[in-house]
Design a protein around this motif. Sequence first.
Motif, mmCIF file in Angstrom:
data_model
loop_
_atom_site.group_PDB
_atom_site.id
_atom_site.type_symbol
_atom_site.label_atom_id
_atom_site.label_comp_id
_atom_site.label_asym_id
_atom_site.label_seq_id
_atom_site.Cartn_x
_atom_site.Cartn_y
_atom_site.Cartn_z
ATOM 1 N N ALA A 215 0.836 -1.208 0.000
ATOM 2 C CA ALA A 215 0.000 0.000 0.000
ATOM 3 C C ALA A 215 0.868 1.254 0.000
ATOM 4 O O ALA A 215 0.584 2.223 -0.727
ATOM 5 C CB ALA A 215 -0.942 -0.001 1.203
ATOM 6 N N LYS A 216 1.932 1.239 0.792
ATOM 7 C CA LYS A 216 2.831 2.394 0.843
ATOM 8 C C LYS A 216 3.558 2.587 -0.482
ATOM 9 O O LYS A 216 3.729 3.715 -0.950
ATOM 10 C CB LYS A 216 3.840 2.215 1.988
ATOM 11 C CG LYS A 216 3.246 2.354 3.372
ATOM 12 C CD LYS A 216 4.269 2.086 4.461
ATOM 13 C CE LYS A 216 5.384 3.105 4.461
ATOM 14 N NZ LYS A 216 6.331 2.879 5.593
ATOM 15 N N ALA B 296 2.453 6.387 -7.139
ATOM 16 C CA ALA B 296 1.435 7.281 -7.687
ATOM 17 C C ALA B 296 1.760 8.732 -7.400
ATOM 18 O O ALA B 296 1.458 9.629 -8.200
ATOM 19 C CB ALA B 296 0.057 6.922 -7.121
ATOM 20 N N GLY B 297 2.398 8.985 -6.265
ATOM 21 C CA GLY B 297 2.702 10.359 -5.868
ATOM 22 C C GLY B 297 4.059 10.859 -6.301
ATOM 23 O O GLY B 297 4.448 11.985 -5.967
ATOM 24 N N ASP C 37 2.587 1.560 -3.512
ATOM 25 C CA ASP C 37 1.647 2.018 -4.537
ATOM 26 C C ASP C 37 1.377 3.511 -4.398
ATOM 27 O O ASP C 37 1.326 4.243 -5.393
ATOM 28 C CB ASP C 37 0.330 1.239 -4.423
ATOM 29 C CG ASP C 37 0.464 -0.197 -4.907
ATOM 30 O OD1 ASP C 37 1.486 -0.514 -5.545
ATOM 31 O OD2 ASP C 37 -0.460 -0.996 -4.647
ATOM 32 N N ALA C 38 1.220 3.961 -3.160
ATOM 33 C CA ALA C 38 0.971 5.386 -2.933
ATOM 34 C C ALA C 38 2.189 6.225 -3.321
ATOM 35 O O ALA C 38 2.064 7.299 -3.925
ATOM 36 C CB ALA C 38 0.609 5.629 -1.468
#
Length: 437
Positions: A90-91, A97-98, A93-94
Amino acid sequence: MNRRLMATLGVAALLASTAACGGSAGSGAKGGGPGTTDPKTLTGSVTIWLMNEAQQNWPELVQQVNDEFAAKYPKVDLKLSYQTWADKIAKLDAALAGGSAPDVVELGNTETMKYILNGSLATVDKAGFENSDTWIQGLENTCKYQEKLYCVPYYAGARVGIYNAAAFQEATGSAEFPKTEDELRAALDKVAAKHKADKSYSALYLPGPYWYAAMSYVAAYGGTVARFDSTGKWHGALHDAKSQQGIQHFVDLVKTYNKGDLAVNELNQATVLGRSKTAMLYGNGWEIGTATAPVGGDPKLKDSLKVVGMPGPNGKPLPSFIGGSDLAVTAKSQSQEAAKDWIRMFTSAKSQQVLVDKDTLPNNLTQLSPLKSKPATAAAANAVPDAWFTPIAPGWGAIEKQNLLVNMLNDILKGKAVDQATQETDAKIDELINNPS
């Protein structure tokens, strides 16, 4: 198992059309001027994400490599952080994306395909890494797609039996580990009887959602999670008769011997062993280190805990999942060459020897060979050639992310019929497995 990447999956276009979705913009290592290649003149930073096993089990290796990197790149700021398996994806992927992804990231070998297919990883040249000609094939395959390499094998893992010889001696009169599963179950019954007054004691601590173990029993019966068919598609195969046999076998063992909360996963099973609340478990050899650690474990168990090959059904060894980790450079890293150099240092023969000395399987057959005859590592090292692996399919990452196998096992342990649970899970697998996640 022979792991082949299926070019007919039709995802090649995805690699060409999907923009890489990560990087460390603004922090890349930069040269001191046009044409400068001297590492000592590079500035900027390289960000590394390692999993917390490195911090817990081989911190001296991390320090050794970081010191080596600092000597070669004195003006580059190395930023290292440790991640946990529960929230790393999750980290990441974030961060991708960022636009704030690390330059180097450790990926479990079941996680790599997702990031290869969505364009998040840079290619690497195999020839630049020591012992790459003898990399363990099962690990190397997790880094390859259409003849290109997108990550570097870090270490391998094969699950084994870990048992408390003193507990077996006390309950059965013998510290020797049984040769067959029938003999093992007879011994475990005696262990359970010896500790029947302790309602929290599990003769065999086998967590209910432990799908790696469950699928080992599936493999033992000749079943599999999914199959690649003649139409060029993957489809779920858990409802096949052989797969159902393996799942039922696993569930029976859990219900018979695990006296803990059956919904609790295997992540902290070594602490159960360390608290002497079980006589054995099925896990990674390095978990002995956790069980005997001064904090959270019991150093007094060091001489009692032994690693053995796990017997399976029908008088044969239980097939092991080939686990392990890979190291990758993110595609939008502005420090790719320095990042790849850090990986070269971290996976060199010298570095791999640190893992070998800690009874952890290295990334290559050359350094693995001596471990095949060492008592502490023989079971895992010899399991590697015949180990099974998850399907190399575009949507496998989504299957893991949605916990389909975990949820299936939990449902069965709550009372759902194996036939119903496997058919429902296969339907969900079919929806996801052929689509890049």
